[in-house]
Design a protein around this motif. Structure first.
Motif, short mmCIF file in Angstrom:
data_model
loop_
_atom_site.label_atom_id
_atom_site.label_comp_id
_atom_site.label_asym_id
_atom_site.label_seq_id
_atom_site.Cartn_x
_atom_site.Cartn_y
_atom_site.Cartn_z
N THR A 98 4.05 45.67 131.44
CA THR A 98 3.96 44.39 130.74
C THR A 98 2.62 44.23 130.02
OG1 THR A 98 3.13 43.21 132.71
CG2 THR A 98 5.51 43.27 132.38
N ALA A 99 1.72 45.19 130.18
CA ALA A 99 0.43 45.15 129.47
C ALA A 99 0.65 45.08 127.96
CB ALA A 99 -0.41 46.37 129.82
N THR A 100 1.75 45.68 127.47
CA THR A 100 2.05 45.62 126.04
C THR A 100 2.14 44.18 125.56
OG1 THR A 100 3.29 47.68 126.23
CG2 THR A 100 3.64 46.38 124.26
N ALA A 107 -4.51 39.03 122.45
CA ALA A 107 -5.08 39.23 121.12
C ALA A 107 -4.87 38.00 120.25
CB ALA A 107 -4.46 40.47 120.46
N ARG A 108 -3.73 37.32 120.46
CA ARG A 108 -3.45 36.09 119.74
C ARG A 108 -4.40 34.98 120.19
NH1 ARG A 108 -1.82 33.54 115.20
NH2 ARG A 108 -0.97 31.47 115.67
N ILE A 115 1.14 37.95 116.24
CA ILE A 115 1.97 38.88 117.00
C ILE A 115 3.13 39.32 116.12
CG2 ILE A 115 3.34 39.21 119.09
CD1 ILE A 115 1.78 36.96 120.38
N ALA A 116 3.14 40.59 115.77
CA ALA A 116 4.20 41.11 114.92
C ALA A 116 5.53 41.14 115.68
CB ALA A 116 3.85 42.51 114.43
N ALA A 117 6.60 40.81 114.99
CA ALA A 117 7.92 40.76 115.63
C ALA A 117 8.33 42.14 116.14
CB ALA A 117 8.95 40.23 114.64
N MET A 238 -6.08 50.80 116.53
CA MET A 238 -4.73 50.29 116.31
C MET A 238 -4.53 48.85 116.73
SD MET A 238 -2.68 53.59 117.86
CE MET A 238 -1.11 52.78 117.62
N GLY A 239 -5.47 48.32 117.52
CA GLY A 239 -5.28 47.00 118.08
C GLY A 239 -4.75 47.12 119.51
#
Length: 298
Positions: A98-100, A107-108, A115-117, A238-239
């Protein structure tokens, strides 16, 4: 470069689970963590000094490194290794993955990044795939008090890992490279954990055999010096939300190692889960389509 760092991180961290298992025995868990990161930090300092790449840091930089040491090289590993006493490793891997999503959310919150879809969709698909991979283990796991305690620790460890990602991203935005911040962070984390061991009366034992020393050496050099440097470099390039997809993939490597070393049996749901994780991986790295701007009004 990104792909090389990504694959390197997945392969290294996917094989460290066996080495961690070999560490269990005479030496207490916090002491093994102290040995690992104290040695890794000293090796990083030696490399940086010999190559004259050690960057100077101000007081703020050291404070952030201190916080990074607490999150990434101290509390994180204490939580997961302690949780493994009550929760099966497959379930812990699912929680860690779930770290993803935590990285995208943090980051938001901290950097205002959108947050990209495709990142959310790919992360969710990856978690679904892992759920299928570990479904037999999950479905037979009793929800005892110890299980809930272990899950809480695993979640806390994941949050600490994500917080460490944010701190590393912050340092890199300030121009500090991961090798320098990792060197300080590892020594800070190991020092604080060593103080905890001394206060708690935990003995600094050592197993002078090939099993313990070999696994320690693997965790120090590939697992820490190379693995954390490669991963946190990805965070800067990459972020944090996209770099963290490594945490979804490396349990797959661990499963294949387990199939060879421990007799893990692949099942139909596990194979379906593998397909879902691979599809999620493609989705995360797919660049969103750029919509053409509307023509100017005549």
């Amino acid at each position: 470069m990104n792909l090389s760092l990504y694959l390197l991180t997945v392969l290294i961290w996917g094989t460290t689970w066996i080495a961690l298992k070999l560490q269990l025995g005479v030496v207490a868990i916090p002491v093994s963590i102290v040995y690992r990161f104290a040695l890794a930090g000293l090796i990083l300092f030696a490399i940086l000094l010999l190559t004259r790449r050690l960057q100077p840091m101000n007081r703020r930089g050291h404070l952030v490194c201190l916080a990074q040491g607490v999150c990434l090289f101290c509390v994180n590993f204490m939580c997961f290794l302690t949780a493994s006493q009550w929760v099966a490793s497959g379930l812990i891997a699912v929680v860690f993955s779930t770290a993803t999503l935590w990285n995208a959310l943090n980051a938001r919150i901290f950097f205002g990044q959108k947050i990209a879809a495709n990142v959310l969709g790919g992360g969710a698909m990856g978690l679904l795939g892992l759920g299928l991979l570990f479904w037999p283990e999950l479905s037979h796991h009793a929800a005892s008090r110890e299980t809930l305690y272990g899950l809480g620790l695993a979640l806390l460890g994941t949050l600490c890992f994500s917080a460490g990602n944010m701190l590393s991203s912050l340092q890199q935005k300030a121009g500090l490279r991961p090798m320098t911040t990792n060197a300080w962070g590892m020594l800070y984390g190991a020092s604080m954990l060593a103080v905890y061991c001394l206060v708690s009366g935990i003995p600094f034992a050592m197993e002078w055999n090939a099993r313990y020393l070999g696994s320690l050496l693997y965790l120090v050099i590939p697992g820490s010096v190379i693995g954390f440097t490669a991963y946190l470099t990805l965070v800067g390039r990459m972020g944090p939300e996209r770099a963290a997809y490594c945490t979804v993939l490396f349990p797959l490597v661990a499963l294949n190692v387990s199939a060879f070393a421990e007799g893990y049996q692949w099942t139909a749901p596990a194979l379906l889960g593998l397909v879902a994780v691979m599809a999620g991986n493609v989705l995360v790295f797919r660049k969103p389509a750029i919509r053409p701007q509307m023509a100017a009004a005549r």
